[in-house]
Design a protein around this motif. Structure first.
Motif, PDB file in Angstrom:
ATOM      1  N   SER A 172       4.497   5.941  -7.171  1.00 51.69           N
ATOM      2  CA  SER A 172       4.369   6.791  -5.994  1.00 51.69           C
ATOM      3  C   SER A 172       4.810   5.982  -4.773  1.00 51.69           C
ATOM      4  O   SER A 172       4.730   4.752  -4.769  1.00 51.69           O
ATOM      5  N   GLU A 173       5.267   6.662  -3.738  1.00 50.76           N
ATOM      6  CA  GLU A 173       5.754   5.945  -2.549  1.00 50.76           C
ATOM      7  C   GLU A 173       4.612   5.207  -1.830  1.00 50.76           C
ATOM      8  O   GLU A 173       4.836   4.355  -0.997  1.00 50.76           O
ATOM      9  N   ASN A 174       3.395   5.545  -2.196  1.00 52.25           N
ATOM     10  CA  ASN A 174       2.221   4.914  -1.589  1.00 52.25           C
ATOM     11  C   ASN A 174       1.843   3.583  -2.210  1.00 52.25           C
ATOM     12  O   ASN A 174       0.828   2.998  -1.850  1.00 52.25           O
ATOM     13  N   TRP A 175       2.618   3.117  -3.197  1.00 52.97           N
ATOM     14  CA  TRP A 175       2.189   1.971  -4.015  1.00 52.97           C
ATOM     15  C   TRP A 175       1.822   0.749  -3.175  1.00 52.97           C
ATOM     16  O   TRP A 175       0.755   0.164  -3.371  1.00 52.97           O
ATOM     17  N   ALA A 176       2.701   0.384  -2.220  1.00 51.42           N
ATOM     18  CA  ALA A 176       2.432  -0.849  -1.447  1.00 51.42           C
ATOM     19  C   ALA A 176       1.284  -0.625  -0.466  1.00 51.42           C
ATOM     20  O   ALA A 176       0.480  -1.529  -0.223  1.00 51.42           O
ATOM     21  N   TYR A 177       1.205   0.605   0.064  1.00 49.49           N
ATOM     22  CA  TYR A 177       0.069   0.942   0.946  1.00 49.49           C
ATOM     23  C   TYR A 177      -1.244   0.758   0.174  1.00 49.49           C
ATOM     24  O   TYR A 177      -2.202   0.174   0.672  1.00 49.49           O
ATOM     25  N   ASN A 178      -1.274   1.265  -1.075  1.00 50.59           N
ATOM     26  CA  ASN A 178      -2.491   1.145  -1.897  1.00 50.59           C
ATOM     27  C   ASN A 178      -2.833  -0.323  -2.172  1.00 50.59           C
ATOM     28  O   ASN A 178      -4.005  -0.712  -2.133  1.00 50.59           O
ATOM     29  N   VAL A 179      -1.821  -1.126  -2.439  1.00 50.17           N
ATOM     30  CA  VAL A 179      -2.037  -2.551  -2.722  1.00 50.17           C
ATOM     31  C   VAL A 179      -2.644  -3.233  -1.493  1.00 50.17           C
ATOM     32  O   VAL A 179      -3.683  -3.902  -1.583  1.00 50.17           O
ATOM     33  N   ILE A 180      -2.003  -3.039  -0.347  1.00 55.34           N
ATOM     34  CA  ILE A 180      -2.438  -3.770   0.852  1.00 55.34           C
ATOM     35  C   ILE A 180      -3.785  -3.239   1.358  1.00 55.34           C
ATOM     36  O   ILE A 180      -4.663  -4.011   1.743  1.00 55.34           O
ATOM     37  N   SER A 181      -3.959  -1.921   1.332  1.00 55.97           N
ATOM     38  CA  SER A 181      -5.208  -1.377   1.884  1.00 55.97           C
ATOM     39  C   SER A 181      -6.397  -1.651   0.961  1.00 55.97           C
ATOM     40  O   SER A 181      -7.513  -1.857   1.413  1.00 55.97           O
ATOM     41  N   GLN A 182      -6.165  -1.702  -0.368  1.00 57.88           N
ATOM     42  CA  GLN A 182      -7.299  -1.894  -1.284  1.00 57.88           C
ATOM     43  C   GLN A 182      -7.552  -3.357  -1.646  1.00 57.88           C
ATOM     44  O   GLN A 182      -8.684  -3.747  -1.900  1.00 57.88           O
ATOM     45  N   VAL A 183      -6.510  -4.170  -1.675  1.00 61.76           N
ATOM     46  CA  VAL A 183      -6.697  -5.570  -2.098  1.00 61.76           C
ATOM     47  C   VAL A 183      -6.492  -6.532  -0.918  1.00 61.76           C
ATOM     48  O   VAL A 183      -7.291  -7.446  -0.724  1.00 61.76           O
ATOM     49  N   GLY A 184      -5.456  -6.328  -0.145  1.00 66.18           N
ATOM     50  CA  GLY A 184      -5.248  -7.163   1.043  1.00 66.18           C
ATOM     51  C   GLY A 184      -3.930  -7.911   1.001  1.00 66.18           C
ATOM     52  O   GLY A 184      -3.100  -7.688   0.117  1.00 66.18           O
ATOM     53  N   ASN A 185      -3.741  -8.806   1.954  1.00 65.51           N
ATOM     54  CA  ASN A 185      -2.500  -9.588   1.956  1.00 65.51           C
ATOM     55  C   ASN A 185      -2.741 -10.950   1.301  1.00 65.51           C
ATOM     56  O   ASN A 185      -3.882 -11.377   1.102  1.00 65.51           O
ATOM     57  N   TYR A 186      -1.655 -11.630   0.955  1.00 67.21           N
ATOM     58  CA  TYR A 186      -1.767 -12.874   0.177  1.00 67.21           C
ATOM     59  C   TYR A 186      -2.598 -13.928   0.891  1.00 67.21           C
ATOM     60  O   TYR A 186      -3.390 -14.634   0.260  1.00 67.21           O
ATOM     61  N   GLY A 187      -2.441 -14.040   2.209  1.00 66.08           N
ATOM     62  CA  GLY A 187      -3.185 -15.051   2.969  1.00 66.08           C
ATOM     63  C   GLY A 187      -4.689 -14.851   2.821  1.00 66.08           C
ATOM     64  O   GLY A 187      -5.441 -15.799   2.584  1.00 66.08           O
TER      65      GLY A 187
END
Ligand code: GSH
Length: 340
Positions: free
Chosen positions: A290-305
């Motif tokens: 889904s086009e939301n894939w990266a949004y879901n990753v960042i909003s639910q898990v966070g950024n690498y730092g």
């Protein structure tokens, strides 16, 4: 005529032959199951560990959660399966899990010509040594003539032999099947030193509650670029895992985190960020998500730092500096490829 009949028979067999699960793409299998199955170490502080309140934590655990968020829209839909160093690649190849995220070093012979492929590097480590302070060993070369505990099926066996042999020094490796057996032997003084990746080694010594008795010798003897592995022959799945990690790096580079992502998304002008967060289509379609894939990753898990800091960095017991694991913009080697 006989040929035609033969062909028809072959066609019929092909048409009615049941499709084995392994012929399905990993993405299809995960979607059908509604859950991602991740192969992890399970006793590696900072990477994968079932903590005191029975929750999975660690850098590798969060990578699995990120892939579940990308694929299923829910970071919680992951089942963790523990696997030993020795069996990890065979079990991945056999389909026991969808993804191996087990502090696994990438080497040429673990990937090329094998049934598995590494997807990306999510942490750069190195092989270190811990010794009891009472032995008064101050540098690696002083270990010459001693027995060193390590785990079977790891890169450490080869590195150890190579480092000491190159310096015409001798050591006796004592190789154990499991991490637990390796540390038990070391704590029972059956070897003079224990060797493993610096980060997990530090974590294990801290967790033993006896850190005061031991010290890590200065320096590392190898490069241990760690990363998740997938089965060979499924490039779509490899892409999903690779770009999920890169999306978390890109989020760090752009200062995006779970707290600011929604307000940012509402007023997005930058075309790059519009594609990254799926406001404008393209990346999702290319990955089969889904086009939301990266949004879901960042909003639910966070950024690498953030993930780094809470698992191995200053927010954790390990307190490892970013060092080579910093972003390329800060002098490190973490370099997300263009997500567009
Ligand atoms: N990165 C190395 C080692 C991976 C590994 O299995 N390490 C073990 C110990 S040697 C580990 O991290 N166990 C958890 C711990 O040391 O606490 C490899 O891929 O071979």
């Amino acid at each position: 005529m006989r040929l035609t009949r033969g062909l028809l028979a072959a066609l019929a067999v092909l048409l009615f032959w049941p499709i084995p699960a392994s012929a399905q793409s990993t993405l299809d299998q995960v979607r059908k199951r509604g859950e991602l199955v991740c192969g992890v170490d399970g006793s590696a502080p900072g990477f994968s560990l079932l903590n005191a309140v029975k929750e999975w934590e660690g850098l590798d655990v969060e990578l699995c959660r990120a892939v579940a968020a990308a694929v299923l829209g829910d970071a919680q839909k992951v089942k963790f399966v523990t696997v030993t160093a020795n069996e990890r690649f065979d079990r991945l190849a056999a389909g026991d899990f969808d993804l191996l995220a087990r502090n696994s070093t990438v080497t040429l012979q673990r990937s090329a010509g094998r049934k598995v492929r590494f997807a990306v590097i999510n942490f750069i480590d190195g092989q270190a040594f811990v010794v009891p302070k009472k032995l008064k060993v101050e540098q690696l070369a002083n270990l010459s003539g001693t027995t060193i505990c390590l785990q079977k099926g790891t890169t450490h066996e080869f590195n150890l032999a190579s480092w000491f042999k190159a310096r015409r020094l001798t050591i006796t490796p004592a190789a154990y099947d499991t991490t637990e057996a390796m540390y038990n032997a070391f704590f029972a003084s059956r070897c003079s030193a224990v060797t493993a990746d610096a980060t997990t080694l530090a974590g294990a010594i801290i967790r033993s509650g006896r850190a005061i008795e031991f010290m890590m010798l200065p320096g590392v003897i190898s490069k241990e670029p760690l990363g998740p592995y997938v089965r060979e022959g499924d490039s779509q799945w490899l892409d999903i895992v690779r770009w999920t990690h890169d999306a978390m790096l890109e989020a760090e580079e752009r200062g995006i985190n779970p707290k600011n992502i929604d307000s940012l998304k509402r007023e997005l002008g930058d075309p790059y960020l519009r594609v990254l967060l799926g406001v404008d289509p393209g990346n999702g379609k290319a990955l089969g998500l889904s086009e939301n894939w990266a949004y879901n990753v960042i909003s639910q898990v966070g950024n690498y730092g953030d993930i780094y800091e809470r698992n191995v960095g200053m927010g954790s017991a390990l307190k490892f500096e970013r060092g080579v694991n910093a972003l390329w913009t800060k002098g490190g080697l973490m370099y997300p490829l263009p997500l567009r």
